[in-house]
Design a protein around this motif. Structure first.
Motif, PDB file in Angstrom:
ATOM      1  N   THR A  32      68.827  46.647 -17.396  1.00 52.78           N
ATOM      2  CA  THR A  32      68.692  47.576 -18.515  1.00 52.78           C
ATOM      3  C   THR A  32      67.281  47.442 -19.072  1.00 52.78           C
ATOM      4  N   LEU A  33      66.581  48.564 -19.135  1.00 55.70           N
ATOM      5  CA  LEU A  33      65.183  48.567 -19.530  1.00 55.70           C
ATOM      6  C   LEU A  33      64.983  49.256 -20.866  1.00 55.70           C
ATOM      7  N   GLU A  34      64.022  48.745 -21.601  1.00 57.97           N
ATOM      8  CA  GLU A  34      63.546  49.412 -22.812  1.00 57.97           C
ATOM      9  C   GLU A  34      62.554  50.485 -22.382  1.00 57.97           C
ATOM     10  N   LEU A  35      62.810  51.728 -22.772  1.00 62.74           N
ATOM     11  CA  LEU A  35      62.014  52.852 -22.311  1.00 62.74           C
ATOM     12  C   LEU A  35      61.431  53.638 -23.476  1.00 62.74           C
ATOM     13  N   LEU A  36      60.475  54.497 -23.165  1.00 65.02           N
ATOM     14  CA  LEU A  36      59.852  55.375 -24.144  1.00 65.02           C
ATOM     15  C   LEU A  36      60.289  56.816 -23.902  1.00 65.02           C
TER      16      LEU A  36
END
Length: 402
Positions: A180-184
């Motif tokens: 799970t990635l933190e995205l913009l």
């Protein structure tokens, strides 16, 4: 007869006893349990972009090519969960369709997400972290075949030990089965590349680094010319421009299409992360030595980038901002003498090697350079008590001789 594995540059070749190509988390866990019962080892592999034998094994090579795709996303929260074998290029496209984008990407998008995160792959930008810093949760299969959620998947915050260890783990804690990635929010960039003399770049490096979201440069030893590569919001006009305005590239588009470069010419590489304040002095010494000793043999170029700090235990950017110096050599030309001569100089300036690129440091060399080295090793041994995920290279890298 098992098929031979060849890495991207062609410098690594080996034939595992068995190829495993699971398509589900359950199949990964079953494979690890079988290996544990039989006293065998398992090494995961993504696209094989690494220049060092992280994946090399005479036992089970576990390819994650069958575990790819976007599992879920939350555009408003800036989160996306993907399978580990998803390629960076494909991930960029999938995130874009969901209205999202990664904070940064590396120079090459040939890698899989698990491989890029596990080795601390980075792009460039004084305010931009490496790719692993955007990992906020996931799941992995431990050396006992158990499935272990971590980070947000386990309801834990950003500071927990397992998450900070998993962000750069070299596949030694377990096999990642989801990330799970933190995205913009989706965004675009404008790339402007200029050609100029290296002296101008060195005199204006700080101004260049501050003026652009992304900035790096290539130095070409044979000509002493440089290519300055910059990227910014398309609405932002460039403010620091090399003299002569010799524009080499001017293009605009989605971040995942603009940051990576086409890499038809394959190469071997050594890259060291240096304290930012020492980086330029180191580069000047590197330049002098290459011109004095290696100019006739160097077929390609030297790449200089910057990376913001992060908190991963084995991140080579976890002790403040860094400048990176990468030596690139065409894969059909000899590199050993060149790399061996420059590596002590990079180490002398406090450098730490990129985990996925060629270097000669061992556990005894590395331990003093990582404040949480022992914490990571204790966690690794707890999750993999039999050493299922170790190979000969990782033992040299992680285990000090007794």
């Amino acid at each position: 007869m098992s098929e031979q594995f060849v890495n991207w540059s062609g410098s690594l070749r080996f034939t595992p006893r068995e190829w495993s190509r699971p398509e589900t988390e359950e199949e990964v866990a079953a494979q690890v349990r079988r290996a544990a019962e039989q006293g065998r080892t398992v090494r995961p592999v993504g696209s094989g972009h690494s220049s060092v034998p992280l994946m090399a094994t005479e036992d089970v090579l576990l390819s994650q090519e069958g575990m790819a795709g976007l599992v879920s996303h939350d555009t408003s929260a800036g989160r996306g969960t993907v399978l580990p074998g998803t390629g960076l290029s494909e991930a960029g496209r999938l995130f874009r369709e969901a209205g999202l984008a990664m904070e940064n990407l590396g120079d090459v998008d040939y890698q899989t997400l698990a491989g890029a995160i596990g080795t601390g792959t980075h792009g460039t930008g004084t305010r931009l972290r490496n790719l692993s810093a955007t990992l906020v949760g996931g799941r992995l299969v431990t050396g006992t075949g158990d499935v272990l959620p971590f980070g947000e998947e386990a309801g834990e915050d950003d500071g927990r030990e397992l998450l900070r260890a998993a962000r750069v783990s070299l596949g030694s804690l377990g096999i990642l089965t989801s990330l799970t990635l933190e995205l913009l929010p989706a965004y675009e960039l404008r790339r402007l590349n200029w050609c100029t003399h290296i002296d101008w770049v060195l005199e204006n490096f700080t101004a260049l680094a501050g003026a652009y979201r992304h900035m790096d440069f290539y130095w070409y030893p044979r000509s002493d010319e440089a290519q300055v590569r910059t990227m910014n919001d398309p609405a932002t006009e460039p403010t620091v421009i090399p003299p002569g305005n010799r524009v080499h590239a001017d293009e605009q588009g989605p971040v995942h299409e603009i940051i990576p470069n086409s890499r038809d010419l394959r190469f071997d590489e050594m890259e060291y992360m240096l304290p930012y304040d020492a980086g330029m002095a180191c580069f000047r010494e590197v330049r002098k030595r290459i011109k004095d000793r290696h100019r006739q043999q160097v077929g390609w170029r030297v790449l200089v980038r910057t990376v913001a700090p992060d908190s991963a235990m084995l991140s080579n950017c976890n002790d403040g901002p860094v400048m990176t110096i990468a030596l690139l050599q065409n894969n059909e030309l000899p590199y050993q003498e060149y790399f061996d001569d420059l590596e002590p100089l990079l180490r002398e300036f406090g450098g730490r090697p990129h985990w996925g690129k060629k270097h000669t440091m061992t556990a005894a060399d590395l331990r003093p350079r990582y404040p949480e080295w022992d914490t990571f090793q204790a966690l690794r041994r707890r999750l993999d008590p039999q050493g299922i995920f170790l190979n000969e290279y990782l033992r040299t890298l992680l285990e000090e001789e007794k």
